[in-house]
Design an enzyme around this catalytic site. Structure first.
Site, PDB file in Angstrom:
ATOM      1  N   SER A   1      54.780  43.065  25.591  1.00 35.50           N
ATOM      2  CA  SER A   1      54.080  41.754  24.634  1.00 35.50           C
ATOM      3  C   SER A   1      52.734  41.726  24.119  1.00 35.50           C
ATOM      4  O   SER A   1      51.848  42.235  24.652  1.00 35.50           O
ATOM      5  CB  SER A   1      54.262  40.283  24.581  1.00 35.50           C
TER       6      SER A   1
ATOM      7  N   TYR B   1      53.105  32.417  29.047  1.00 35.92           N
ATOM      8  CA  TYR B   1      53.408  33.790  28.788  1.00 35.92           C
ATOM      9  C   TYR B   1      52.421  34.896  28.283  1.00 35.92           C
ATOM     10  O   TYR B   1      53.035  35.979  28.865  1.00 35.92           O
ATOM     11  CB  TYR B   1      54.367  32.949  27.092  1.00 35.92           C
TER      12      TYR B   1
END
Length: 264
Positions: A140, A153
């Site tokens: 990501s 995350y």
């Protein structure tokens, strides 16, 4: 990009980016193993591809036995694993580090880091025996920059990039490539859940704010990320390994506040 005669395994294949990648592989001729903890979602994607060209496997990617089972299912059904999109991931809770619950942190690290590691651990030996293969891990832009309120995350996606680099160096001499794709905000369930957590009463306002910080002024699509995954798995990317391909509409290339060619 021709995948005729190839076998692709995709985790998190029941929805979002994983679903788009499964359909893309199938469109280009591959046999596809759709892996997801959502049994109905995996089955629906396999059915969309068609009997004989895809199978569905239900798996919790944090459990080694489940990972071994989807690898075995792929080999039993199709005899090889040529391409592996190591994609399953969760967003977790949005909360500042000082308030983040330990259980929430553990859950995200379990899926996003341990799940990716276990996928590599059990797929790479297959590719080593074959003498070829291509892996794409889903990281990501959160693996490249910080995102306030998402410590687990962000940590997990930085770890995915690290795992990608280590594996690429280890198996490159054996004819296997390992890369990562780094999506920005993508129009899938995940980003809309984050919007709801950030502003339960006005998630649309969060999308407007996030989109304003993207030079292309919109979220990406799952298909746009899948196209990069397909490229990285294809022979067109034969000299690409250990790389992180950003698919974010320019989000990490230009600071928020760039508007109509002027810094505001």
């Amino acid at each position: 990009m021709d995948f005729n005669g190839k076998v692709a395994v995709v985790t998190g294949g029941g929805n979002g980016i994983g679903r788009a990648t499964c359909l893309g592989f199938a469109r280009l001729g591959a046999k596809v193993v759709v892996v997801d903890r959502d049994a109905d979602g995996a089955a629906a994607v396999a059915a969309e591809i068609g009997r004989g060209n895809a199978i569905a496997c239900t798996a919790d990617v944090t459990r080694a036995a489940d990972v071994e089972a989807y690898v075995k299912a792929a080999l039993d059904a199709f005899g090889a694993i040529d391409c592996f999109h190591n994609n399953a991931g969760i967003e977790g809770r949005v909360a500042p580090t000082a308030e983040h619950a330990e259980a929430d942190f553990d859950a995200v690290i379990g899926v996003n880091v341990k799940g990716v590691f276990l996928g590599l651990r059990h797929v790479l030996p297959v590719m080593i025996r074959q003498g070829h293969g291509s892996v794409v891990n889903t990281a990501s832009i959160a693996g490249l920059v910080g995102t306030p309120g998402m410590p687990a995350y962000v940590a997990s996606k930085h770890a995915v990039i690290g795992l990608t680099k280590v594996a690429a160096g280890e198996v490159g001499p054996l004819g296997i490539r390992v890369n990562a794709v780094c999506p920005g905000p993508i129009d899938t369930r995940m980003i809309h859940e984050i919007e709801r957590q950030v502003s339960p009463n006005n998630p649309e306002g969060v999308e407007e704010r996030y989109s304003a910080g993207i030079p292309l002024r919109r979220y990406g699509t799952a298909e746009e990320v899948a196209n990069v995954v397909l490229f990285l798995c294809s022979d067109l990317a034969a000299n690409v390994t250990g790389a992180q391909y950003v698919v974010d509409g320019g989000r990490t290339a230009a600071p928020a506040g760039v508007s109509q060619g002027r810094v505001t």
